[in-house]
Design an enzyme around this catalytic site. Structure first.
Site, short mmCIF file in Angstrom:
data_model
loop_
_atom_site.label_atom_id
_atom_site.label_comp_id
_atom_site.label_asym_id
_atom_site.label_seq_id
_atom_site.Cartn_x
_atom_site.Cartn_y
_atom_site.Cartn_z
N CYS A 126 4.88 -55.40 -14.37
CA CYS A 126 5.30 -55.90 -15.69
C CYS A 126 4.72 -55.37 -16.91
O CYS A 126 3.47 -55.17 -16.86
CB CYS A 126 5.61 -57.39 -15.81
SG CYS A 126 6.30 -58.50 -14.49
N ARG B 220 5.26 -49.74 -14.75
CA ARG B 220 4.46 -51.25 -14.03
C ARG B 220 5.58 -52.33 -13.47
O ARG B 220 5.18 -53.48 -12.95
CB ARG B 220 4.01 -51.77 -15.58
CG ARG B 220 2.99 -51.08 -15.98
CD ARG B 220 2.39 -51.81 -17.32
NE ARG B 220 1.78 -52.95 -17.03
CZ ARG B 220 0.41 -53.04 -16.91
NH1 ARG B 220 -0.27 -51.76 -17.06
NH2 ARG B 220 0.14 -54.12 -16.82
N TRP C 117 8.49 -56.61 -12.89
CA TRP C 117 8.18 -56.74 -11.47
C TRP C 117 8.30 -57.91 -10.77
O TRP C 117 7.20 -58.74 -11.19
CB TRP C 117 6.81 -55.80 -11.11
CG TRP C 117 6.63 -55.68 -9.60
CD1 TRP C 117 7.09 -54.41 -8.90
CD2 TRP C 117 5.83 -56.43 -8.82
NE1 TRP C 117 6.65 -54.67 -7.38
CE2 TRP C 117 5.80 -55.78 -7.39
CE3 TRP C 117 5.15 -57.48 -8.93
CZ2 TRP C 117 5.18 -56.55 -6.31
CZ3 TRP C 117 4.34 -58.21 -7.69
CH2 TRP C 117 4.36 -57.56 -6.60
N ASN D 269 3.52 -61.49 -18.54
CA ASN D 269 3.01 -60.52 -17.63
C ASN D 269 1.74 -61.43 -16.96
O ASN D 269 0.92 -61.75 -17.53
CB ASN D 269 2.58 -59.24 -17.80
CG ASN D 269 1.76 -58.40 -16.96
OD1 ASN D 269 2.07 -58.60 -15.66
ND2 ASN D 269 0.85 -57.67 -17.27
N GLY D 270 1.93 -61.74 -15.71
CA GLY D 270 0.94 -62.57 -14.89
C GLY D 270 1.69 -63.31 -13.97
O GLY D 270 2.96 -62.97 -13.77
N GLU E 211 -5.19 -42.66 4.11
CA GLU E 211 -4.80 -42.49 2.77
C GLU E 211 -3.35 -41.88 2.76
O GLU E 211 -2.51 -41.85 2.18
CB GLU E 211 -5.76 -41.77 1.86
CG GLU E 211 -5.33 -41.07 0.48
CD GLU E 211 -4.68 -42.27 -0.38
OE1 GLU E 211 -4.92 -43.69 -0.02
OE2 GLU E 211 -4.03 -42.16 -1.51
N LYS F 228 0.38 -42.85 1.63
CA LYS F 228 1.32 -42.15 0.76
C LYS F 228 2.54 -42.04 1.40
O LYS F 228 3.37 -42.28 0.48
CB LYS F 228 0.68 -40.80 0.59
CG LYS F 228 -0.58 -40.66 -0.38
CD LYS F 228 -0.39 -41.03 -1.67
CE LYS F 228 -0.79 -42.28 -2.11
NZ LYS F 228 -1.64 -42.76 -2.49
N GLU G 226 4.72 -45.27 1.49
CA GLU G 226 4.91 -46.04 0.18
C GLU G 226 6.02 -45.24 -0.46
O GLU G 226 6.93 -45.97 -1.33
CB GLU G 226 3.85 -46.29 -0.85
CG GLU G 226 3.20 -45.03 -1.47
CD GLU G 226 1.99 -45.50 -2.33
OE1 GLU G 226 2.13 -46.44 -3.12
OE2 GLU G 226 1.05 -44.76 -2.23
N HIS H 220 -5.80 -47.84 23.38
CA HIS H 220 -5.93 -49.35 23.77
C HIS H 220 -4.93 -49.86 23.10
O HIS H 220 -5.11 -51.23 22.79
CB HIS H 220 -7.19 -49.68 22.97
CG HIS H 220 -8.61 -49.18 23.51
ND1 HIS H 220 -9.03 -49.36 24.55
CD2 HIS H 220 -9.28 -48.02 22.88
CE1 HIS H 220 -10.01 -48.52 24.86
NE2 HIS H 220 -10.34 -47.76 23.98
N LYS I 228 2.90 -49.78 -10.45
CA LYS I 228 1.23 -49.32 -10.59
C LYS I 228 0.65 -50.54 -11.18
O LYS I 228 1.46 -51.40 -12.14
CB LYS I 228 1.32 -48.17 -11.41
CG LYS I 228 0.24 -47.39 -10.93
CD LYS I 228 0.31 -46.06 -11.64
CE LYS I 228 -0.83 -44.98 -11.36
NZ LYS I 228 -0.89 -44.81 -10.11
C1 F6R Z 1 -1.44 -46.35 -3.60
C2 F6R Z 1 -1.69 -46.85 -4.82
C3 F6R Z 1 -2.14 -48.38 -4.82
C4 F6R Z 1 -3.34 -48.56 -5.67
C5 F6R Z 1 -3.97 -49.77 -5.71
C6 F6R Z 1 -5.12 -50.19 -6.30
O1 F6R Z 1 -0.63 -45.09 -3.88
O2 F6R Z 1 -1.66 -46.42 -5.71
O3 F6R Z 1 -2.77 -48.65 -3.25
O4 F6R Z 1 -4.38 -47.76 -5.07
O5 F6R Z 1 -2.93 -50.91 -6.40
O6 F6R Z 1 -5.22 -49.89 -7.75
P1 F6R Z 1 -6.08 -49.39 -8.68
O7 F6R Z 1 -6.96 -48.25 -8.23
O8 F6R Z 1 -5.58 -49.32 -10.04
O9 F6R Z 1 -7.01 -50.81 -8.56
#
Ligand code: F6R
Length: 598
Positions: free
Chosen positions: A2, A27, A74, A100-101, A473, A477, A480, A496, A593
């Site tokens: 948000c 966000r 969000w 936001n929260g 990782e 990627k 997502e 296993h 994000k």
């Molecule tokens: C994946 C991604 C998320 C962040 C996670 C932590 O591509 O971006 O998994 O890595 O939400 O976010 P930060 O690093 O901002 O604490």
């Protein structure tokens, strides 16, 4: 998670707020809304969908407005819809809020307000805030805002308009970020600094429980007891170029191309004459017995990658997801330090985990990319990453910057513990080599692979040791942003259980950068091939193996830091696959994000 924006000033509040919402859209993007004072009344427009839908709905509306609030959502409580979009008005339309929260006690509050006859218009937790403010018996608006902190449980950044107080905005925050921007044309409120670039010269990061009151002329800050506080402004040092997409089709592409720079700038910071490692007390490091690395998602994966580097340097490291750390039984370890990794520095789980470590008097180090972040304020020591603003939801360049900073830290710890001269230049030379190689990396094979992967139902990534961390990782990627089901596995674990899922519809990407483990990973490749799956091998070693359907070559560098290189084509693979599938890689489904809620 948000985005909030507010504006009071001489410019058009509509334009300023819509501009800000576009910058904050990363966000959350399931609905957006705006509320402005217009001829003494609230004009409210809110729409399900992205900010572009709101912009369209605002055409020809809100013509002469100079104060308002906006929100991009969000969803947490209540589905994405017009009615659940912010801003919310109180029942008698005397208060407008954006939030936001998460209000954890909203059901109790809502129940009690409903008993008093208040009718709610949405399914959200946030609406209670507007209704509480309307019902408040406090004599001043400032006191009504202060009273919120005694009523609300959870996390909140709230911007508020009161009918009758035209051109004034009130704000309060706890556990969610909020920033005040100051310019010659007025004042702004924003969830992050990025939305204020090119608009303000100075910004103030609101403290926990701080209350802000902005009127036509000035901005005033108060603590939780309504004692006036001095506002500390920081100079804006970001430029429009830092936060714009430039000629790139997507932010994610721009940010992948910036990976070499992110590494270079982070090395520079950590190699400076007075570097952030030197601020760590020597005694603390000498006595150090154990490190717990804590983070979420990509940040956790960076920790996992660095933990292998640390182990080679005889440093005992455990990695824990922040969401687990905060609720697991705490067991003290003598001479432990905790390292928290976070790009945004605002991730709710990571912040709460840090608070727990502090409660137990464990020294805390944060590795973050945002200097103004909450984690930076809370931690004992800060190791900054210099990736620059990361706007795409999927983290890329921040990951490389995080592992760069952690390699430096582990080397530093090793040298202090073994009474060696700290020669960061050795690592610097190695990383310079990585940077050069990434700058010249060709993605030709990756493009071909994306064409295959886009048709896949499921993709497994496998690796051993540090290559498993890279595969984690890489898999994160892909899943997502391309919506393809993907999992990462320790190569040795396949037999296993998961081998049962391997058939001719499966693609397996094996990452193998460690000489001593190469033959072991090869065994897994043969086992997979025997079950009919397509196998892709990602390696720097020269190989000609029949069982491998495609080879993604990596340039060679010191094995210990190969993860910096191995992830690079995998980041691009995820990006290309999403684009080929017609998806927006910058705004993946259901994600946002900076996860500022639990
Ligand atoms: C994946 C991604 C998320 C962040 C996670 C932590 O591509 O971006 O998994 O890595 O939400 O976010 P930060 O690093 O901002 O604490």
């Amino acid at each position: 998670m948000c985005g909030i924006i507010g504006y009071v000033g001489s410019k058009s509040a509509k334009e300023e707020i819509l501009d800000g919402l576009k910058m904050l859209e990363y966000r959350g993007y399931d609905s957006a809304g705006i509320c402005c004072f217009e001829k003494g009344k609230f004009s409210l427009i809110k729409k399900k969908g992205k900010v572009a839908t709101l912009v369209e709905a605002c055409q020809g509306q809100l013509k002469d407005v100079h104060c308002g609030i906006g929100h991009t959502r969000w969803a947490t409580h209540g589905d994405p819809s017009d009615k659940n979009a912010h801003p919310f008005l109180s029942e008698n339309n005397s208060v407008a809020i954006v939030h936001n929260g998460i209000i954890e006690n909203f059901e109790v509050l809502k129940g009690s307000l409903q008993k008093q006859g208040v009718r709610f218009r949405s399914d959200t937790d946030s609406e209670v805030i507007a209704q509480l403010l309307q019902k408040s018996k406090c004599e001043s608006e400032l006191k009504k805002v202060q009273e919120l902190s005694t009523l609300l449980k959870g996390s909140y950044a709230i911007a508020i308009l009161f009918k009758g107080l035209e051109n004034q905005i009130f704000a309060i925050r706890k556990n969610s970020p909020l920033i005040v921007g100051k310019s010659k044309d007025g004042f702004y409120l924003s969830s992050d600094v990025n939305a204020l670039v090119d608009k303000t010269d100075e910004y103030h990061i609101m403290e926990e429980n701080e209350i802000i009151w902005i009127d036509n002329n000035d901005c005033y800050a108060f603590d939780e007891h309504l004692q006036a506080k001095e506002i500390v402004y920081n100079k804006m040092n970001l430029t429009k170029q830092d936060i714009s997409r430039g000629a790139f089709e997507h932010y994610m592409l721009k940010e992948i191309m910036q990976v070499p720079n992110a590494i270079k700038n982070t090395i520079q910071e950590c190699d400076a004459v007075i570097n952030p490692y030197m601020k760590l007390p020597r005694e603390m490091i000498k006595e150090l017995r154990h490190i717990t690395i804590i983070g979420c998602g990509t940040a956790y994966n960076a920790g996992l990658t660095a933990s292998h580097y640390a182990r080679e340097r005889e440093i005992l490291v455990d990695c824990v997801y922040a969401s687990e750390y905060r609720y697991r039984k705490f067991l003290p370890i003598e001479n432990e330090i905790c390292i928290f990794i976070s790009q945004s520095g605002e991730t709710a789980d990571t912040i709460e985990a840090l608070k727990i470590a502090k409660e137990h008097s464990i020294p805390t180090i944060v590795v973050t990319n945002v200097a103004s972040s909450t984690l930076n304020k809370l931690a004992d020591f800060i190791i900054p990453t210099k990736a620059g603003p990361e706007i795409a939801v999927a983290s890329t360049k921040a990951y490389n910057a995080q592992i760069t900073a952690l390699y430096g830290l582990m080397d530093y710890i090793y040298c202090i513990k073994h009474k060696l001269n700290c020669r960061s230049c050795i690592l610097k030379d190695k990383l310079d080599d990585v940077v050069k190689k990434l700058e010249h990396y060709s993605f030709k094979k990756v493009n071909e692979l994306a064409d295959i992967i886009k048709e896949s139902e499921r993709v497994f990534y496998i690796g051993r040791g540090v290559d498993y961390a890279t595969s984690q990782e890489a898999s994160l990627k892909l899943k997502e942003i391309s919506n393809i089901h993907s999992e990462s596995l320790y190569a040795g674990e396949l037999k296993h259980g998961t081998l049962a899922l391997i058939d001719e519809h499966t693609t397996v990407i094996a990452i193998a950068t460690q000489k001593s483990l190469f033959d072991k990973t090869l065994n897994s490749i043969y086992e997979i091939k025997a079950r009919g799956a397509r196998v892709i091998l990602v390696t720097q070693f020269e190989v000609d193996i029949e069982a491998v359907d495609m080879l993604i070559d990596l340039p060679c560098t010191d094995q210990a830091i190969m993860a910096e290189i191995a992830i690079y084509p995998m980041q691009m693979l995820a990006y290309k696959t999403a684009v080929l599938k017609g998806l927006d890689p910058d705004k993946p489904r259901n994600l946002a994000k900076s996860v500022t809620v639990e």
